[in-house]
Design an enzyme around this catalytic site. Structure first.
Site, short mmCIF file in Angstrom:
data_model
loop_
_atom_site.label_atom_id
_atom_site.label_comp_id
_atom_site.label_asym_id
_atom_site.label_seq_id
_atom_site.Cartn_x
_atom_site.Cartn_y
_atom_site.Cartn_z
N ASP A 29 0.90 -1.05 0.09
CA ASP A 29 0.13 0.10 0.00
C ASP A 29 0.86 1.24 -0.10
OD1 ASP A 29 -2.59 1.30 -0.13
OD2 ASP A 29 -2.70 1.36 2.00
N HIS A 88 2.57 3.45 -9.04
CA HIS A 88 2.33 2.11 -8.96
C HIS A 88 3.54 1.48 -10.01
CE1 HIS A 88 -1.74 2.48 -7.55
NE2 HIS A 88 -2.24 3.21 -8.46
N LEU A 116 10.64 -20.53 -5.02
CA LEU A 116 9.69 -19.41 -4.32
C LEU A 116 8.28 -19.58 -5.15
CD1 LEU A 116 8.58 -17.03 -2.23
CD2 LEU A 116 9.54 -15.51 -4.23
C1 IPE Z 1 -5.44 -2.41 0.07
O1 IPE Z 1 -4.97 -1.26 -0.40
C2 IPE Z 1 -5.21 -3.36 -1.38
C3 IPE Z 1 -3.91 -3.59 -1.92
C4 IPE Z 1 -3.03 -3.29 -1.68
C5 IPE Z 1 -4.21 -4.26 -3.19
P1 IPE Z 1 -6.15 -0.05 -0.40
O2 IPE Z 1 -5.37 1.09 -0.73
O3 IPE Z 1 -7.23 -0.72 -1.48
O4 IPE Z 1 -6.89 -0.26 1.11
P2 IPE Z 1 -7.86 0.77 1.64
O5 IPE Z 1 -8.80 1.11 0.79
O6 IPE Z 1 -6.79 1.88 2.26
O7 IPE Z 1 -8.36 -0.19 3.09
C1 IPE Z 2 -1.75 0.28 -3.49
O1 IPE Z 2 -1.36 1.64 -3.29
C2 IPE Z 2 -1.70 -0.35 -4.83
C3 IPE Z 2 -3.31 -0.85 -5.10
C4 IPE Z 2 -4.04 -0.61 -4.14
C5 IPE Z 2 -3.38 -1.13 -6.17
P1 IPE Z 2 -2.47 2.73 -3.31
O2 IPE Z 2 -2.92 3.08 -4.88
O3 IPE Z 2 -3.77 2.36 -2.41
O4 IPE Z 2 -1.81 4.06 -2.70
P2 IPE Z 2 -2.34 4.83 -1.67
O5 IPE Z 2 -2.74 4.17 -0.42
O6 IPE Z 2 -3.44 5.71 -2.21
O7 IPE Z 2 -1.35 5.78 -1.23
MG MG Z 3 -4.17 2.42 -0.69
#
Ligand code: IPE
Ligand code: IPE
Ligand code: MG
Length: 274
Positions: free
Chosen positions: A30, A47, A141
């Site tokens: 995240d 990303h 892995l």
């Molecule tokens: C969790 O991250 C999902 C992934 C890392 C794929 P999110 O950014 O979607 O989670 P929330 O919305 O903050 O809980």
């Molecule tokens: C995690 O990073 C990647 C996915 C959930 C696909 P985020 O896109 O949720 O990044 P933040 O949490 O908004 O910083």
């Molecule tokens: Mg996120």
């Protein structure tokens, strides 16, 4: 933080000596969006950079002898994001699979996937199928990509299959126990994660492996995923080696587990010195 090759090998050896390497690590990757925002860049740049962290993490885990690595890459709920972001994520996933599969194959990584795969675009499904097919005989892995995945989806799908088998008479309700439920989940034959890592500082599970995380050790990093590279994995494992996993018992019952805090502490100091 990059680590010179010699130092990296030394750190890995030290980590292997200082305690158990987790068999299964699960990661909620995240913070990509926030990483980009902090730099005034579009979310997709975060990303993109996150793919580098995936590459480094997979390589380091393979070298350490981790058997299973499950990466939460796209949740069921992530479909609710703006259309543009979803389609860019799908394209990025496709490109990463195309670019990385040969290297994964050479590194003895077996690619696998969990989630509602049918909901992914056809081109993504076919790249995934290629990566899975190409690496299926690898013995290092096991890299599980959680795509269009959620814990509730997993449990619901399992319940539906269980109900089906009960209806057909191949499963009796009395025989349903915890190992049977586990065997109907998308992670059947995979040991539950020993260590759950979440980057980006939030302290929540976000519908990840709800059943499987019952006794996982949890490690939260405040770093955004694109900043999370191999030394951070080492620090997370060193921290894990420090934990006493009691599984409901009392300390005296589990103390034969042989963790050696002094070596681990030294190890953490070494990591922070780099
Ligand atoms: C969790 O991250 C999902 C992934 C890392 C794929 P999110 O950014 O979607 O989670 P929330 O919305 O903050 O809980
Ligand atoms: C995690 O990073 C990647 C996915 C959930 C696909 P985020 O896109 O949720 O990044 P933040 O949490 O908004 O910083
Ligand atoms: Mg996120």
């Amino acid at each position: 933080m990059t680590v010179a090759v010699g130092n990296d090998k030394r750190l890995q050896d030290e980590l292997k000596r200082s305690g158990n390497i987790p068999t299964h690590i699960a990661i909620i990757m995240d913070g990509n969006g926030r990483w980009a925002k902090k730099r005034g860049l579009p979310r997709i740049a975060g990303h993109n950079e996150g793919v580098e962290s995936v590459r480094d993490t997979v390589e380091a885990c393979g070298q350490l002898g981790v058997k299973y690595l499950t990466l939460y890459a796209f949740s069921t709920e992530n479909w609710k994001r703006p259309k543009d972001e979803v389609s860019m994520l799908m394209r990025l996933l496709m490109r990463a699979l195309r670019d990385e599969t040969d290297k994964l194959y050479q590194n003895n990584v077996r690619v696998r996937v969990i989630g509602d795969i049918q909901s992914l675009p056809q081109e993504v499904q076919s790249e995934l199928a290629d990566a899975i097919e190409k690496t299926k005989l690898n013995t290092g892995l096991n890299l599980f990509l959680a795509l269009s995945y959620s814990g509730r989806w997993d449990v619901t799908t399992a319940i539906r299959k269980i109900a089906d088998d009960v209806m057909r008479g191949t499963l009796s309700p009395e025989s349903i126990d915890e190992p049977i439920v586990s065997a109907y989940l998308s992670t059947k034959d995979v040991p539950d994660p020993d260590l759950l890592i979440r980057t980006g500082g939030e302290v929540r599970i976000s519908n990840f492996l709800l059943w499987q995380l019952a006794y996982s050790e949890i490690y939260i990093s405040s770093l955004f995923w694109p900043e999370f590279r191999r030394t951070e994995i080492y620090a997370a494992i060193a921290d894990y080696q420090h934990r006493e996993r009691r599984f409901g018992m009392v300390s005296e019952q589990v103390q034969s587990s042989g963790h050696k805090p002094s070596t681990v502490t030294q190890f953490l100091k070494n990591v922070s010195r780099l």
